[in-house]
Enzyme design. Sequence first.
Site, short mmCIF file in Angstrom:
data_model
loop_
_atom_site.label_atom_id
_atom_site.label_comp_id
_atom_site.label_asym_id
_atom_site.label_seq_id
_atom_site.Cartn_x
_atom_site.Cartn_y
_atom_site.Cartn_z
N ARG A 1 0.83 -1.21 0.00
CA ARG A 1 0.00 0.00 0.00
C ARG A 1 0.87 1.27 0.00
O ARG A 1 0.68 2.19 -0.78
CB ARG A 1 -0.94 -0.03 1.20
CG ARG A 1 -1.80 1.19 1.48
CD ARG A 1 -2.78 1.49 0.39
NE ARG A 1 -2.18 2.35 -0.64
CZ ARG A 1 -2.83 2.80 -1.70
NH1 ARG A 1 -4.08 2.47 -1.92
NH2 ARG A 1 -2.24 3.57 -2.57
N CYS B 1 1.43 4.36 -2.71
CA CYS B 1 1.27 5.78 -2.35
C CYS B 1 2.45 6.58 -2.87
O CYS B 1 2.27 7.64 -3.47
CB CYS B 1 1.19 5.95 -0.82
SG CYS B 1 -0.41 5.50 -0.11
#
Lengths: 103, 222, 266
Positions: free
Chosen positions: C223, C227
Site C-alpha cells: 500500500r 502511495c
Amino acid sequence: MASPMRIRAASKDGVTEVRVLMSHPMETGQRKNAAGEVIPAHFITELTAKHNDKVVLSAEFGPSVSTNPYLAFKFNGGAKGDKMVVTWVDNKGESRTDEVQIS
Amino acid sequence: MSKKAIAPLALTVVLAALLAGCVKHGHYAPGASATPAAGAADQALEARVEEMMLTSFKATGIASLDRQVRDEVQKACSSPVQPDAETMRRLEEGQMATIQWPSNGDFTGGDWKEGARIAISGRGLTWTDASPDNNGGGCYNCHAMDPGEVSAGTIGPSLVGYARLRGNSEEIVRYTWGKLWNAKAYNACSNMPRNGYGKILTETQIRHLMAYLFDPASPVNK
Amino acid sequence: MKRKLMAAAIGVTAAFAAPLAFTSEELNFDAYRQMLADGNPAELFEMEGEELWVTARGPKNATLEQCDLGLGPGVVEGAAAQLPRYFADTGKVQDLESRLMHCMETLQGIPSGEIIGGKFRQGERGKLASLVAYVVTHSKGKPIAVDVSHPKMQDMYAMGEKVFFYRTGAMDFSCASCHGEDGKRIRATHLPNITTNKGAAEGWTSWPAYRVSNSQFWTFQHRLWDCFRQQRTAEPVFASDVTIALSVFLAAKSNGYEAQWPGVKR
C-alpha cells in the site's frame, strides 16, 4: 494443482447455509497481456454441491464470474456433522473437490 | 512535598507547553522551535529524515533519486503550518519569476477537446511510466470541471463554469496561465503541482487546458 | 441589470450542479464493502499463509512455528495488533513484514535480500504476503495496541511524522497533500485525514486488504509503495526505514481502534 476452496456450512432450524470461496483466475479469454497477446480463457464451467451423497446444487459458471468467486446458498435439511462436498470443473478440465462437516 | 501537590503543578506545565504548541504550530506539530535546545533537536531530526529520504529509496526507471531532494519551496512547505507571511511572499516572488508566458504573447490557440483529455488523464511521471513525455494534467483528481463528469476530486476548488463565472479579462486569463504554469507563484504552499515549471506539461498542453477553461464551447462553461 | 444576470447565472449553475454532482456520502463504498466482507477472498491468501507457517521450507528446512512476532515464539493470536514494535534480538523497530522476513531468514535460511530485491506478489515476497494474511486475520477485532515507550519507537514515530509532511518529487506532494483534511476525495476515492487519530485508524486498521478491482491481496508495505508511486517519488525499498517510520506513525495514532483485518477494497 488448483488451490483449496474455503467452505463453511452451518445448519439452523432445518436449513443449511453453505458459503464457498474458490481460488480461480476466471480468465475471460477477452483480455490481452502487456505484449498485446490474448490471455487464454480459463474459467470454472460447473460446480456441484453434495450433502452427504445427494446433489443439492449444480450450477453452470462462465467467464462473467469474478476472479476468486464466492458463492452462498441455502438448502432444506442437513444436520451438524453431515458431510458437505463441493466440486468445480473448469474449461481446461482441471477440477477441485473439498469437503467440510456441517456445523 | 507530597506527591499530590506535585501532580497539579506538573499538569499545569504540560498544559502550558501544549497550549504554546497550539498557538505556534497548530494542534499537530511537535513544539519544535519553542526553545533553542528543542530547535536544535528538531534540526538534527530534520537532517536524519533528509538522509532517510535518500537511503530508503532507489532510482527506478524515470524516477531518479534527485526527486528525494527538496527545493526551497518544498522544504518550506514540509510542515503542518505554513511559513510566515514574509517568507511566503519571498518564495512566491521567486516562483513568479519562473513562469514562462506564451512565447507568441497569445494565450489562445488551444483546443478544448485536447484540454479535456489532458484534464482527465492522471498518468505520467511514476516509476512505471516509460517516458516523461505526454503526461496527463490530473486536473480531475482534485477539481470538478465539466459538470457532467461525476468522478471529480475535491482537494481543489470546483472549476465548473470557469470562464462563464469569471469572464475572460486579461487579468483572469493571465492569472490562469500563471497558475497552470506555477501554482506556487500565487500560494507558495499550494497543493497544486507546478505543471510548467516542473515540466509536467508542455506549453502546448497548457494552451489546451486554457481552452478547456475559457472556450465558451467547452463543457466546463456549459 | 447586471445583478439580474448574476442571479440568473447562479440559478443555472445550481440547476446543473445539483442533480449531477455526487456528495461524499453517495461516493463512499461502505455498503459495497459490507457486501464483500462476507466472502472476502483474502481468506484464500490466509489459508495459504497458514499452510506456509507450518511447512518446513528453505535451506534449513524449518517451519515458522518458532517465529517470535513479539508475544513469544509461535504466538500469532493478537500479535499483529501490537506491531510495529521494538525487538531486542535485532535491536530494531520492525513491522509485521520485516519481522516475518527476519524469521524466514533466521529460521528457514531464506535470504532477506531475495525478498527485498523481489517484486510484490511474486516469489518469496508473494509468500510473505500470504503469511501476512494469516497473521493479521488472527488480530481481527482486536484493538490496536502499539507500545511507543521505547526510545527507538519514539524516534521512528517522530521520523514518520516528518515524512508525512515531507513535500518532494516531481509534483511537490507529501502524504499530507491528500491526507491532511477531512472529507476530501481524489476523483471518487474518499481520503482519510491521517492527521487525526480516526483517519489514521481508517487506513491502518483496513490494510492489508484484498482489492476486488484487480483481485490482488495488498500488504501495508505494498500500500505504502503505491502511495509513493502516485506521489511521484523514487521507489521506496521494501521494509526500509521510511516504510517502518510511516507505519509506526499510523499504527500509534490508531491505538485503541479495532483491527478490521484483512480488509476488502474496491
